[in-house]
Design a protein around this motif. Structure first.
Motif, PDB file in Angstrom:
ATOM      1  N   ASN A 115       2.310   7.700 -18.204  1.00 56.01           N
ATOM      2  CA  ASN A 115       1.670   8.354 -17.058  1.00 56.01           C
ATOM      3  C   ASN A 115       2.727   8.561 -15.962  1.00 56.01           C
ATOM      4  N   HIS A 116       2.914   9.810 -15.579  1.00 58.57           N
ATOM      5  CA  HIS A 116       3.962  10.177 -14.614  1.00 58.57           C
ATOM      6  C   HIS A 116       3.796   9.449 -13.267  1.00 58.57           C
ATOM      7  N   LEU A 117       2.549   9.300 -12.827  1.00 60.15           N
ATOM      8  CA  LEU A 117       2.317   8.669 -11.516  1.00 60.15           C
ATOM      9  C   LEU A 117       2.618   7.182 -11.573  1.00 60.15           C
ATOM     10  N   ALA A 119       4.693   5.914 -13.519  1.00 58.08           N
ATOM     11  CA  ALA A 119       6.149   5.808 -13.659  1.00 58.08           C
ATOM     12  C   ALA A 119       6.845   5.917 -12.298  1.00 58.08           C
ATOM     13  N   HIS A 120       6.329   6.792 -11.410  1.00 54.50           N
ATOM     14  CA  HIS A 120       6.919   6.864 -10.066  1.00 54.50           C
ATOM     15  C   HIS A 120       6.887   5.474  -9.412  1.00 54.50           C
ATOM     16  N   ILE A 121       5.750   4.792  -9.577  1.00 57.98           N
ATOM     17  CA  ILE A 121       5.628   3.442  -8.996  1.00 57.98           C
ATOM     18  C   ILE A 121       6.539   2.475  -9.755  1.00 57.98           C
ATOM     19  N   SER A 141       4.186  12.368  -3.781  1.00 58.16           N
ATOM     20  CA  SER A 141       4.977  13.334  -4.558  1.00 58.16           C
ATOM     21  C   SER A 141       4.510  14.741  -4.208  1.00 58.16           C
ATOM     22  N   GLY A 142       4.985  15.724  -4.986  1.00 56.32           N
ATOM     23  CA  GLY A 142       4.602  17.101  -4.715  1.00 56.32           C
ATOM     24  C   GLY A 142       3.140  17.359  -5.035  1.00 56.32           C
ATOM     25  N   GLY A 143       2.599  16.609  -5.984  1.00 54.05           N
ATOM     26  CA  GLY A 143       1.220  16.861  -6.412  1.00 54.05           C
ATOM     27  C   GLY A 143       0.244  15.761  -6.031  1.00 54.05           C
ATOM     28  N   ALA A 167       1.178  15.115   0.245  1.00 50.03           N
ATOM     29  CA  ALA A 167       2.158  15.107   1.341  1.00 50.03           C
ATOM     30  C   ALA A 167       3.329  16.046   1.026  1.00 50.03           C
ATOM     31  N   GLY A 168       3.802  16.022  -0.217  1.00 50.69           N
ATOM     32  CA  GLY A 168       4.911  16.893  -0.608  1.00 50.69           C
ATOM     33  C   GLY A 168       4.524  18.364  -0.499  1.00 50.69           C
ATOM     34  N   GLU A 169       3.267  18.624  -0.881  1.00 52.04           N
ATOM     35  CA  GLU A 169       2.738  19.985  -0.785  1.00 52.04           C
ATOM     36  C   GLU A 169       2.687  20.419   0.687  1.00 52.04           C
ATOM     37  N   TYR A 182      11.890  27.201  -1.514  1.00 50.64           N
ATOM     38  CA  TYR A 182      11.236  26.091  -2.221  1.00 50.64           C
ATOM     39  C   TYR A 182      12.272  25.234  -2.934  1.00 50.64           C
ATOM     40  N   PRO A 183      12.142  23.922  -3.021  1.00 51.13           N
ATOM     41  CA  PRO A 183      11.146  23.122  -2.318  1.00 51.13           C
ATOM     42  C   PRO A 183      11.627  22.794  -0.918  1.00 51.13           C
ATOM     43  N   GLY A 184      10.751  23.025   0.065  1.00 49.03           N
ATOM     44  CA  GLY A 184      11.182  22.946   1.455  1.00 49.03           C
ATOM     45  C   GLY A 184      11.209  21.549   2.047  1.00 49.03           C
ATOM     46  N   GLY A 185      10.587  20.576   1.361  1.00 45.44           N
ATOM     47  CA  GLY A 185      10.532  19.209   1.910  1.00 45.44           C
ATOM     48  C   GLY A 185      11.900  18.681   2.333  1.00 45.44           C
ATOM     49  N   PRO A 186      12.888  18.705   1.438  1.00 48.92           N
ATOM     50  CA  PRO A 186      14.199  18.171   1.817  1.00 48.92           C
ATOM     51  C   PRO A 186      14.837  18.958   2.962  1.00 48.92           C
ATOM     52  N   LEU A 187      14.549  20.264   3.062  1.00 45.95           N
ATOM     53  CA  LEU A 187      15.140  21.073   4.143  1.00 45.95           C
ATOM     54  C   LEU A 187      14.508  20.723   5.486  1.00 45.95           C
ATOM     55  N   ILE A 188      13.184  20.547   5.495  1.00 48.18           N
ATOM     56  CA  ILE A 188      12.522  20.128   6.745  1.00 48.18           C
ATOM     57  C   ILE A 188      13.137  18.804   7.199  1.00 48.18           C
ATOM     58  N   ASP A 189      13.352  17.914   6.243  1.00 48.58           N
ATOM     59  CA  ASP A 189      13.955  16.610   6.548  1.00 48.58           C
ATOM     60  C   ASP A 189      15.330  16.792   7.200  1.00 48.58           C
ATOM     61  N   GLN A 190      16.127  17.700   6.631  1.00 48.34           N
ATOM     62  CA  GLN A 190      17.490  17.946   7.161  1.00 48.34           C
ATOM     63  C   GLN A 190      17.470  18.487   8.585  1.00 48.34           C
ATOM     64  N   GLY A 276       8.684  11.769  -4.824  1.00 44.65           N
ATOM     65  CA  GLY A 276       9.689  12.634  -4.214  1.00 44.65           C
ATOM     66  C   GLY A 276       9.793  12.513  -2.699  1.00 44.65           C
ATOM     67  N   VAL A 277       8.650  12.396  -2.020  1.00 44.53           N
ATOM     68  CA  VAL A 277       8.671  12.353  -0.558  1.00 44.53           C
ATOM     69  C   VAL A 277       9.259  11.029  -0.049  1.00 44.53           C
ATOM     70  N   SER A 278       9.351  10.029  -0.910  1.00 42.74           N
ATOM     71  CA  SER A 278       9.958   8.764  -0.449  1.00 42.74           C
ATOM     72  C   SER A 278      11.458   8.924  -0.247  1.00 42.74           C
ATOM     73  N   ALA A 279      11.994  10.105  -0.594  1.00 43.57           N
ATOM     74  CA  ALA A 279      13.391  10.413  -0.247  1.00 43.57           C
ATOM     75  C   ALA A 279      13.506  10.786   1.235  1.00 43.57           C
ATOM     76  N   ASN A 280      12.371  10.995   1.895  1.00 44.14           N
ATOM     77  CA  ASN A 280      12.385  11.453   3.297  1.00 44.14           C
ATOM     78  C   ASN A 280      12.959  10.382   4.239  1.00 44.14           C
TER      79      ASN A 280
HETATM   80  O1  KG4 Z   1       7.956  13.331  -7.196  1.00 46.04           O
HETATM   81  P1  KG4 Z   1       8.487  14.712  -7.140  1.00 46.04           P
HETATM   82  O2  KG4 Z   1       9.949  14.934  -7.455  1.00 46.04           O
HETATM   83  O3  KG4 Z   1       7.703  15.675  -8.066  1.00 46.04           O
HETATM   84  C1  KG4 Z   1       6.322  15.550  -8.291  1.00 46.04           C
HETATM   85  O4  KG4 Z   1       5.943  14.735  -9.142  1.00 46.04           O
HETATM   86  O5  KG4 Z   1       5.600  16.274  -7.566  1.00 46.04           O
HETATM   87  O6  KG4 Z   1       8.188  15.236  -5.679  1.00 46.04           O
HETATM   88  C2  KG4 Z   1       8.568  16.507  -5.256  1.00 46.04           C
HETATM   89  C3  KG4 Z   1       8.159  16.658  -3.800  1.00 46.04           C
HETATM   90  C4  KG4 Z   1       8.337  18.078  -3.284  1.00 46.04           C
HETATM   91  O7  KG4 Z   1       7.150  18.428  -2.598  1.00 46.04           O
HETATM   92  C5  KG4 Z   1       9.505  17.954  -2.315  1.00 46.04           C
HETATM   93  O8  KG4 Z   1       9.478  18.866  -1.254  1.00 46.04           O
HETATM   94  C6  KG4 Z   1       9.323  16.532  -1.823  1.00 46.04           C
HETATM   95  O9  KG4 Z   1       8.962  15.797  -2.972  1.00 46.04           O
HETATM   96  N1  KG4 Z   1      10.552  15.976  -1.237  1.00 46.04           N
HETATM   97  C7  KG4 Z   1      10.695  15.712   0.074  1.00 46.04           C
HETATM   98  C8  KG4 Z   1      12.013  15.223   0.242  1.00 46.04           C
HETATM   99  N2  KG4 Z   1      12.637  15.217  -0.977  1.00 46.04           N
HETATM  100  C9  KG4 Z   1      11.708  15.679  -1.871  1.00 46.04           C
HETATM  101  N3  KG4 Z   1       9.826  15.838   1.085  1.00 46.04           N
HETATM  102  C10 KG4 Z   1      10.255  15.480   2.310  1.00 46.04           C
HETATM  103  N4  KG4 Z   1      11.500  15.003   2.554  1.00 46.04           N
HETATM  104  C11 KG4 Z   1      12.405  14.863   1.563  1.00 46.04           C
HETATM  105  N5  KG4 Z   1      13.643  14.403   1.818  1.00 46.04           N
END
Ligand code: KG4
Ligand code: ZN
Length: 338
Positions: A115-117, A119-121, A141-143, A167-169, A182-190, A276-280
């Protein structure tokens, strides 16, 4: 199918969305972790499922091959092949699942559906200092956006989740409205790193239980941008850093408020974030701040295990292997979270 080891050598494959990834783990230790990110989606402002499946087909052999080479292992040494069973895009999942099945038949070794979710944990288990059970994990994550109570390696209970966007969405949709690729999350962070988080005020949704909602934020960003662009067509370019900082602040505050309440109510002081968003950068910083305030031990997976990767699939598969939790040849991918 003989189980050839209690210290398994596992090949793990992740193809749930737009990254083709393979990892090799020996007895839960990472030997290789390779990710091929699909660039083709950037120009469309989101992942195009059919293009993702085709790209997985092109990438999977070279990615698996380079993971094995990097690990210094050959196919006939493998104990099992793990693949992401879901949730994710069906065409993408099918590529990894069928590849794993085919290879497992050829090698006469079992497959493990992961299970992908979870696995993230499970990415936390790759840390030298993993959280102690029970711990709470904010999975972002993104989803998906969930708060999960983890009582054992494979025992996870969702205690809260988003009722609309993840949150990623929210990050990605906000970025799209601003005109970022896309994907804009890391760019908003920057951009946020150089902006004022209190420059603009956006709504923080308060939802029953430990649940989240981001659709109101999305609408308010849309109206905010429309209004300011009507007054000044260059508004975004002039205030990009402040806009990004304010959006990031709102999303992180929404997440942390609820996580803090859940931790308090459940009296759990082992707290992690994943996905993914935990990279924020702000989310990571706020977790540490809240940890100091509340006397929590806080945990964040290593950067390469936050966004999609096969290492996290492999470590969960390791524990499934030890439990004897193998997949059947008839198992099919599933697209929605559970
Ligand atoms: O976990 P993940 O790689 O893929 C899914 O399982 O969805 O998460 C991807 C999501 C994307 O929405 C991306 O924009 C977000 O994680 N993301 C971030 C950052 N790095 C990745 N959102 C905010 N800040 C970041 N640094
Ligand atoms: Zn993911």
């Amino acid at each position: 199918m003989p189980l050839n080891s209690d210290t398994p050598l596992i090949l793990a494959i992740e193809t749930s969305c737009d990254d083709t990834a393979a990892a090799v783990l020996y007895n839960g230790k990472m030997l290789a972790n390779i990710v091929a990110t699909q660039k083709i989606h950037e120009q469309y402002g989101g992942v195009i499922p059919e293009l993702a499946s085709r790209a997985h087909q092109q990438h999977i052999l070279p990615v698996v091959d380079s993971a094995l080479k990097k690990a210094g292992k050959s196919l006939n040494e493998l104990s099992a092949i793990a693949y992401t069973q879901g949730p994710g895009l069906i065409g993408s999942l099918l590529v990894g699942c069928q590849f794993a099945k085919g290879l497992s038949i050829a090698l006469d070794i079992p497959t493990i559906g992961v299970n992908h979710l979870h696995a993230h944990i499970g990415a936390h288990y790759l840390n030298t200092n993993p959280p102690k059970f029970p711990f709470l994990c904010l999975l972002v994550s993104g989803g998906h956006t969930q708060i999960v109570k983890v009582t054992q390696h494979l025992e996870m209970e969702i205690i809260g989740s988003t009722i609309d966007d993840a949150a990623g969405e929210a990050f990605d949709k906000a970025a799209k409205m601003i005109g970022l690729p896309y994907p804009g999350g890391p760019l908003i962070d920057q951009y946020a790193a150089n902006g004022n988080p209190l420059a603009y005020k956006f709504p923080i949704a308060k939802i029953e239980g430990y649940n989240f909602s981001f659709s109101g934020l999305k609408t308010s960003i849309l109206y905010f941008l429309q209004k300011h662009k009507a007054e000044d067509p260059d508004f975004i370019a002039k205030h990009l850093n402040d806009i990004c900082a304010s959006i990031r602040y709102t999303i992180v505050k929404t997440l942390m408020q609820t996580l803090e309440r859940a931790a308090f109510d459940l009296n759990i002081k082992e707290i992690g974030i994943a996905g993914g968003v935990s990279a924020n950068a702000l989310l990571r910083e706020e977790l540490v701040n809240l940890g100091k305030k509340n006397n929590w031990s806080t945990y964040v997976p290593a950067f390469e295990y936050c966004t999609d990767n096969a290492g996290m699939i492999g470590i969960l598969a390791h524990y499934q292997y030890l439990k004897g939790d193998f997949a059947s040849i008839n198992d099919m991918p599933f697209t929605r979270g559970h």
